[in-house]
Design an enzyme around this catalytic site. Structure first.
Site, PDB file in Angstrom:
ATOM      1  N   GLU A  57       0.830  -1.215   0.000  1.00 14.94           N
ATOM      2  CA  GLU A  57       0.000   0.000   0.000  1.00 14.94           C
ATOM      3  C   GLU A  57       0.862   1.262   0.000  1.00 14.94           C
ATOM      4  O   GLU A  57       0.583   2.212  -0.729  1.00 14.94           O
ATOM      5  CB  GLU A  57      -0.937   0.011   1.211  1.00 14.94           C
ATOM      6  CG  GLU A  57      -2.028  -1.036   1.162  1.00 14.94           C
ATOM      7  CD  GLU A  57      -3.049  -0.820   0.060  1.00 14.94           C
ATOM      8  OE1 GLU A  57      -3.232   0.330  -0.377  1.00 14.94           O
ATOM      9  OE2 GLU A  57      -3.668  -1.811  -0.363  1.00 14.94           O
ATOM     10  N   ASN A  61       1.141   3.981  -3.044  1.00 14.16           N
ATOM     11  CA  ASN A  61       0.882   5.411  -2.853  1.00 14.16           C
ATOM     12  C   ASN A  61       1.973   6.259  -3.497  1.00 14.16           C
ATOM     13  O   ASN A  61       1.689   7.297  -4.095  1.00 14.16           O
ATOM     14  CB  ASN A  61       0.771   5.749  -1.367  1.00 14.16           C
ATOM     15  CG  ASN A  61      -0.602   5.452  -0.797  1.00 14.16           C
ATOM     16  OD1 ASN A  61      -1.520   5.067  -1.515  1.00 14.16           O
ATOM     17  ND2 ASN A  61      -0.732   5.620   0.502  1.00 14.16           N
ATOM     18  N   ARG A 116      -8.911   4.558  -7.622  1.00 12.19           N
ATOM     19  CA  ARG A 116      -8.377   4.111  -6.328  1.00 12.19           C
ATOM     20  C   ARG A 116      -9.438   4.228  -5.254  1.00 12.19           C
ATOM     21  O   ARG A 116     -10.209   5.185  -5.229  1.00 12.19           O
ATOM     22  CB  ARG A 116      -7.143   4.929  -5.940  1.00 12.19           C
ATOM     23  CG  ARG A 116      -6.021   4.867  -6.958  1.00 12.19           C
ATOM     24  CD  ARG A 116      -5.443   3.485  -7.020  1.00 12.19           C
ATOM     25  NE  ARG A 116      -4.552   3.358  -8.155  1.00 12.19           N
ATOM     26  CZ  ARG A 116      -3.853   2.275  -8.413  1.00 12.19           C
ATOM     27  NH1 ARG A 116      -3.941   1.234  -7.641  1.00 12.19           N
ATOM     28  NH2 ARG A 116      -3.066   2.236  -9.452  1.00 12.19           N
TER      29      ARG A 116
END
Length: 156
Positions: A57, A61, A116
């Site tokens: 994650e 990002n 997203r």
């Protein structure tokens, strides 16, 4: 007793760093490299999967939000500390986060395409004992994930 968000007194026993480009193909390498390094602590499968997911994650990002339509560097540093704790820092030199509190709200995303879910920080928080985010506009962001592993049988 160990509490979520607790400050840790840690002595580093081992450390590794890696630098990679912000390409989506490198996300798998990042999570594999970190989980391979953490394996020295003999984590449970669940703990290893949680670390892999949190790293995934954070790196995603960087790829999607920090550098958006360009390629930049992602810096990963992993420390194994006593007692059985892993501290993972993932840093970019991208656009930075304007409002960290807002960015950490579930379902918030800066993805202009709306592809997203905006759950990255929520996932990182749920899988780690502590999450720290430091960001400066136009200078980048550093995510620090801290995970305390369950004691090994030989430690009990």
């Amino acid at each position: 007793m160990f509490l979520k968000g607790e400050k840790f007194q840690m002595k580093t026993t081992n450390e590794m760093s890696v630098e990679l480009e912000s390409r989506s193909v490198n996300e798998a390498f990042a999570r594999t490299a970190v989980s391979s390094f953490v394996s020295q602590l003999d984590p449970t499968i669940s703990e290893l999967n949680e670390i892999r997911t949190a790293v995934s994650e954070a790196v995603t990002n960087c790829v999607v939000h920090a550098y958006r339509d360009k390629i930049g560097k992602i810096y990963i540093n992993v420390k194994v500390t006593e007692p059985d704790t892993v501290v993972i820092r993932i840093r970019d030199k991208g656009c930075g986060i304007e409002n960290i509190k807002q960015a950490m709200e579930p379902l918030y995303t800066t993805d202009p395409n709306g592809e997203r879910a905006g759950l990255g920080f929520a996932v990182m928080q749920s899988f780690c004992d502590a999450l720290k985010v430091h960001s400066s506009l136009s200078r980048g962001t550093t995510i620090t994930l801290t995970k305390r592993l369950s004691p090994r049988i030989s430690d009990v």
